[in-house]
Scaffold this motif. Structure first.
Motif, PDB file in Angstrom:
ATOM      1  N   LEU A   1     -99.716 -37.690  39.503  1.00  0.00           N
ATOM      2  CA  LEU A   1     -98.850 -38.110  38.400  1.00  0.00           C
ATOM      3  C   LEU A   1     -98.307 -36.911  37.631  1.00  0.00           C
ATOM      4  O   LEU A   1     -97.156 -36.924  37.189  1.00  0.00           O
ATOM      5  CB  LEU A   1     -99.620 -39.035  37.455  1.00  0.00           C
ATOM      6  N   CYS A   2     -99.111 -35.876  37.473  1.00  0.00           N
ATOM      7  CA  CYS A   2     -98.642 -34.651  36.813  1.00  0.00           C
ATOM      8  C   CYS A   2     -97.471 -34.062  37.591  1.00  0.00           C
ATOM      9  O   CYS A   2     -96.464 -33.651  37.006  1.00  0.00           O
ATOM     10  CB  CYS A   2     -99.786 -33.653  36.706  1.00  0.00           C
ATOM     11  N   PHE A   3     -97.592 -34.031  38.913  1.00  0.00           N
ATOM     12  CA  PHE A   3     -96.503 -33.544  39.765  1.00  0.00           C
ATOM     13  C   PHE A   3     -95.266 -34.427  39.596  1.00  0.00           C
ATOM     14  O   PHE A   3     -94.138 -33.920  39.471  1.00  0.00           O
ATOM     15  CB  PHE A   3     -96.963 -33.548  41.223  1.00  0.00           C
ATOM     16  N   LEU A   4     -95.460 -35.744  39.565  1.00  0.00           N
ATOM     17  CA  LEU A   4     -94.339 -36.672  39.430  1.00  0.00           C
ATOM     18  C   LEU A   4     -93.674 -36.579  38.063  1.00  0.00           C
ATOM     19  O   LEU A   4     -92.470 -36.835  37.936  1.00  0.00           O
ATOM     20  CB  LEU A   4     -94.810 -38.105  39.681  1.00  0.00           C
ATOM     21  N   ILE A   5     -94.441 -36.211  37.042  1.00  0.00           N
ATOM     22  CA  ILE A   5     -93.847 -36.001  35.718  1.00  0.00           C
ATOM     23  C   ILE A   5     -92.809 -34.886  35.788  1.00  0.00           C
ATOM     24  O   ILE A   5     -91.712 -34.993  35.237  1.00  0.00           O
ATOM     25  CB  ILE A   5     -94.933 -35.672  34.671  1.00  0.00           C
ATOM     26  N   GLY A   6     -93.156 -33.810  36.490  1.00  0.00           N
ATOM     27  CA  GLY A   6     -92.210 -32.706  36.646  1.00  0.00           C
ATOM     28  C   GLY A   6     -90.970 -33.128  37.409  1.00  0.00           C
ATOM     29  O   GLY A   6     -89.843 -32.781  37.022  1.00  0.00           O
ATOM     30  N   ILE A   7     -91.147 -33.897  38.477  1.00  0.00           N
ATOM     31  CA  ILE A   7     -90.012 -34.365  39.270  1.00  0.00           C
ATOM     32  C   ILE A   7     -89.147 -35.325  38.454  1.00  0.00           C
ATOM     33  O   ILE A   7     -87.912 -35.201  38.404  1.00  0.00           O
ATOM     34  CB  ILE A   7     -90.495 -35.063  40.560  1.00  0.00           C
ATOM     35  N   GLY A   8     -89.786 -36.304  37.806  1.00  0.00           N
ATOM     36  CA  GLY A   8     -89.045 -37.300  37.036  1.00  0.00           C
ATOM     37  C   GLY A   8     -88.280 -36.689  35.883  1.00  0.00           C
ATOM     38  O   GLY A   8     -87.121 -37.047  35.629  1.00  0.00           O
TER      39      GLY A   8
ATOM     40  N   PHE B   1     -87.258 -33.576  35.682  1.00  0.00           N
ATOM     41  CA  PHE B   1     -86.164 -32.792  36.263  1.00  0.00           C
ATOM     42  C   PHE B   1     -84.972 -33.695  36.576  1.00  0.00           C
ATOM     43  O   PHE B   1     -83.826 -33.354  36.277  1.00  0.00           O
ATOM     44  CB  PHE B   1     -86.636 -32.089  37.536  1.00  0.00           C
ATOM     45  N   LEU B   2     -85.235 -34.858  37.148  1.00  0.00           N
ATOM     46  CA  LEU B   2     -84.156 -35.792  37.473  1.00  0.00           C
ATOM     47  C   LEU B   2     -83.433 -36.248  36.211  1.00  0.00           C
ATOM     48  O   LEU B   2     -82.197 -36.350  36.190  1.00  0.00           O
ATOM     49  CB  LEU B   2     -84.724 -37.004  38.216  1.00  0.00           C
ATOM     50  N   PHE B   3     -84.203 -36.509  35.150  1.00  0.00           N
ATOM     51  CA  PHE B   3     -83.592 -36.982  33.914  1.00  0.00           C
ATOM     52  C   PHE B   3     -82.709 -35.912  33.274  1.00  0.00           C
ATOM     53  O   PHE B   3     -81.638 -36.205  32.746  1.00  0.00           O
ATOM     54  CB  PHE B   3     -84.678 -37.441  32.942  1.00  0.00           C
ATOM     55  N   HIS B   4     -83.161 -34.673  33.335  1.00  0.00           N
ATOM     56  CA  HIS B   4     -82.398 -33.605  32.684  1.00  0.00           C
ATOM     57  C   HIS B   4     -81.285 -33.041  33.579  1.00  0.00           C
ATOM     58  O   HIS B   4     -80.614 -32.084  33.182  1.00  0.00           O
ATOM     59  CB  HIS B   4     -83.341 -32.494  32.232  1.00  0.00           C
TER      60      HIS B   4
ATOM     61  N   ALA C   1     -87.359 -42.755  35.557  1.00  0.00           N
ATOM     62  CA  ALA C   1     -88.118 -41.849  36.424  1.00  0.00           C
ATOM     63  C   ALA C   1     -88.882 -40.825  35.598  1.00  0.00           C
ATOM     64  O   ALA C   1     -89.923 -40.314  36.028  1.00  0.00           O
ATOM     65  CB  ALA C   1     -87.172 -41.148  37.399  1.00  0.00           C
ATOM     66  N   ASP C   2     -88.387 -40.536  34.418  1.00  0.00           N
ATOM     67  CA  ASP C   2     -89.043 -39.601  33.504  1.00  0.00           C
ATOM     68  C   ASP C   2     -90.180 -40.285  32.748  1.00  0.00           C
ATOM     69  O   ASP C   2     -91.293 -39.765  32.665  1.00  0.00           O
ATOM     70  CB  ASP C   2     -87.998 -39.060  32.521  1.00  0.00           C
ATOM     71  N   VAL C   3     -89.915 -41.465  32.227  1.00  0.00           N
ATOM     72  CA  VAL C   3     -90.857 -42.128  31.324  1.00  0.00           C
ATOM     73  C   VAL C   3     -92.055 -42.731  32.054  1.00  0.00           C
ATOM     74  O   VAL C   3     -93.194 -42.622  31.586  1.00  0.00           O
ATOM     75  CB  VAL C   3     -90.114 -43.222  30.516  1.00  0.00           C
ATOM     76  N   ILE C   4     -91.827 -43.379  33.190  1.00  0.00           N
ATOM     77  CA  ILE C   4     -92.902 -44.122  33.864  1.00  0.00           C
ATOM     78  C   ILE C   4     -94.082 -43.233  34.263  1.00  0.00           C
ATOM     79  O   ILE C   4     -95.245 -43.569  33.972  1.00  0.00           O
ATOM     80  CB  ILE C   4     -92.342 -44.887  35.076  1.00  0.00           C
ATOM     81  N   PRO C   5     -93.868 -42.068  34.929  1.00  0.00           N
ATOM     82  CA  PRO C   5     -95.035 -41.226  35.261  1.00  0.00           C
ATOM     83  C   PRO C   5     -95.779 -40.717  34.030  1.00  0.00           C
ATOM     84  O   PRO C   5     -97.008 -40.576  34.062  1.00  0.00           O
ATOM     85  CB  PRO C   5     -94.414 -40.061  36.049  1.00  0.00           C
TER      86      PRO C   5
ATOM     87  N   ASP D   1     -85.468 -44.472  19.162  1.00  0.00           N
ATOM     88  CA  ASP D   1     -86.119 -43.225  19.538  1.00  0.00           C
ATOM     89  C   ASP D   1     -85.870 -42.811  20.971  1.00  0.00           C
ATOM     90  O   ASP D   1     -85.646 -41.644  21.252  1.00  0.00           O
ATOM     91  CB  ASP D   1     -87.635 -43.336  19.329  1.00  0.00           C
ATOM     92  N   THR D   2     -85.928 -43.747  21.900  1.00  0.00           N
ATOM     93  CA  THR D   2     -85.934 -43.373  23.295  1.00  0.00           C
ATOM     94  C   THR D   2     -84.565 -43.284  23.928  1.00  0.00           C
ATOM     95  O   THR D   2     -84.416 -42.749  25.013  1.00  0.00           O
ATOM     96  CB  THR D   2     -86.770 -44.386  24.105  1.00  0.00           C
ATOM     97  N   SER D   3     -83.528 -43.796  23.291  1.00  0.00           N
ATOM     98  CA  SER D   3     -82.219 -43.760  23.909  1.00  0.00           C
ATOM     99  C   SER D   3     -81.131 -43.696  22.859  1.00  0.00           C
ATOM    100  O   SER D   3     -80.902 -44.646  22.126  1.00  0.00           O
ATOM    101  CB  SER D   3     -82.015 -44.996  24.796  1.00  0.00           C
ATOM    102  N   GLN D   4     -80.464 -42.566  22.741  1.00  0.00           N
ATOM    103  CA  GLN D   4     -79.364 -42.388  21.806  1.00  0.00           C
ATOM    104  C   GLN D   4     -78.169 -41.860  22.579  1.00  0.00           C
ATOM    105  O   GLN D   4     -77.702 -40.744  22.375  1.00  0.00           O
ATOM    106  CB  GLN D   4     -79.748 -41.418  20.682  1.00  0.00           C
ATOM    107  N   SER D   5     -77.686 -42.667  23.519  1.00  0.00           N
ATOM    108  CA  SER D   5     -76.607 -42.229  24.382  1.00  0.00           C
ATOM    109  C   SER D   5     -75.274 -42.160  23.658  1.00  0.00           C
ATOM    110  O   SER D   5     -74.347 -41.510  24.125  1.00  0.00           O
ATOM    111  CB  SER D   5     -76.492 -43.158  25.595  1.00  0.00           C
ATOM    112  N   ASN D   6     -75.148 -42.814  22.525  1.00  0.00           N
ATOM    113  CA  ASN D   6     -73.920 -42.761  21.746  1.00  0.00           C
ATOM    114  C   ASN D   6     -73.946 -41.519  20.861  1.00  0.00           C
ATOM    115  O   ASN D   6     -74.782 -41.412  19.964  1.00  0.00           O
ATOM    116  CB  ASN D   6     -73.782 -44.019  20.885  1.00  0.00           C
ATOM    117  N   PRO D   7     -73.055 -40.553  21.069  1.00  0.00           N
ATOM    118  CA  PRO D   7     -73.109 -39.310  20.301  1.00  0.00           C
ATOM    119  C   PRO D   7     -72.868 -39.507  18.817  1.00  0.00           C
ATOM    120  O   PRO D   7     -73.178 -38.626  18.020  1.00  0.00           O
ATOM    121  CB  PRO D   7     -71.985 -38.461  20.938  1.00  0.00           C
TER     122      PRO D   7
END
Length: 241
Positions: free
Chosen positions: A58-65, A67-70, A80-84, A130-136
């Motif tokens: 899971l620690c490895f997957l946190i890094g992968i997830g 990375f995908l999010f950013h 993919a970022d939050v679940i692991p 908190d978790t999603s502020q996609s509107n600038p």
């Protein structure tokens, strides 16, 4: 739900694009390195319970997830970022209760329900703010999304306090990890607030310190746990209740 909706909630991101958050993306190597460190140490200490290897994965997957999010910065990569992350938090808490305290499976089930309920309640309380502020144009919240980590903060403070009071050999590990987490959470909280003064933001420090923190937490269990049927013993004269 639009799985490909853009998510822009970090100071470093100024436009769409795979490499628009290079520091935030590359700093996720800290989680990969923490998993490699833990994997190497576990091989030196045979007899580790299966849950240890689950946490390393899971620690490895946190890094992968992360990375995908950013890099992709959209809805599916956010999951993919939050679940692991939350899987690691929940499983680590339960593993600590079992491996450190030798708690019975029945009580583990009750603790599991409490942990899951706490995570769900926190997400419900912070969703949309908190978790999603996609509107600038959305105002930045005071905690900048860090409120979602309240259960993790509480869990680490509890583990640190209990092990310290009982003179447990894991106390220095948990206290060190808790201090790291509080510092990293501060960097995460300040990210958007400091954009005007520091355009790169501070979110990459959250990654770097958290990678080190997860490495410390994994080492704590790996170095002090032989088998699941042999809980870590308290120091001589420590409280037993």
């Amino acid at each position: 739900m639009d799985w490909f909706a853009a998510v822009d909630i970090y100071c470093e991101r100024t436009a769409p694009g795979f490499w628009n958050e290079p520091l935030n993306a590359i700093s996720n190597l800290s989680f990969i390195l923490a998993a490699i460190w833990a994997g190497n140490e576990s091989r030196k200490r045979p007899g580790q319970p299966l849950v240890i290897y689950m946490l390393i994965a899971l620690c490895f997957l946190i890094g992968i997830g992360s990375f995908l999010f950013h890099t992709f910065a959209n809805t599916w990569s956010e999951l993919a970022d939050v679940i692991p992350i939350w899987a690691f938090v929940a499983i680590y808490i339960l593993a600590s209760v079992r491996l450190i305290g030798g708690v019975s499976p029945g009580r583990i089930l009750r603790v599991s329900l409490m942990v899951i309920a706490g995570i769900i309640i926190t997400f419900m309380a912070t969703s949309g703010n908190d978790t999603s502020q996609s509107n600038p144009e959305t105002p930045i919240s005071m905690l900048n999304g860090s409120g979602q980590y309240l259960p993790a903060v509480c869990a680490m403070l509890i583990l640190s306090t209990l092990t310290w009071k009982r003179r447990h050999p894991l106390a220095p590990w948990f206290i060190t990890a808790t201090i790291m987490f509080m510092i990293s959470l501060t960097f995460r909280t300040l990210d958007m607030h400091l954009c005007a003064a520091w355009p790169f933001g501070t979110h990459q420090m959250w990654h770097l310190l958290n990678g080190l923190m997860l490495g410390v937490l994994l080492q704590a269990l790996i170095r002090n746990t032989a088998r699941p049927d042999q809980p870590i013993q308290l120091a001589p004269g420590a409280m037993s209740d």
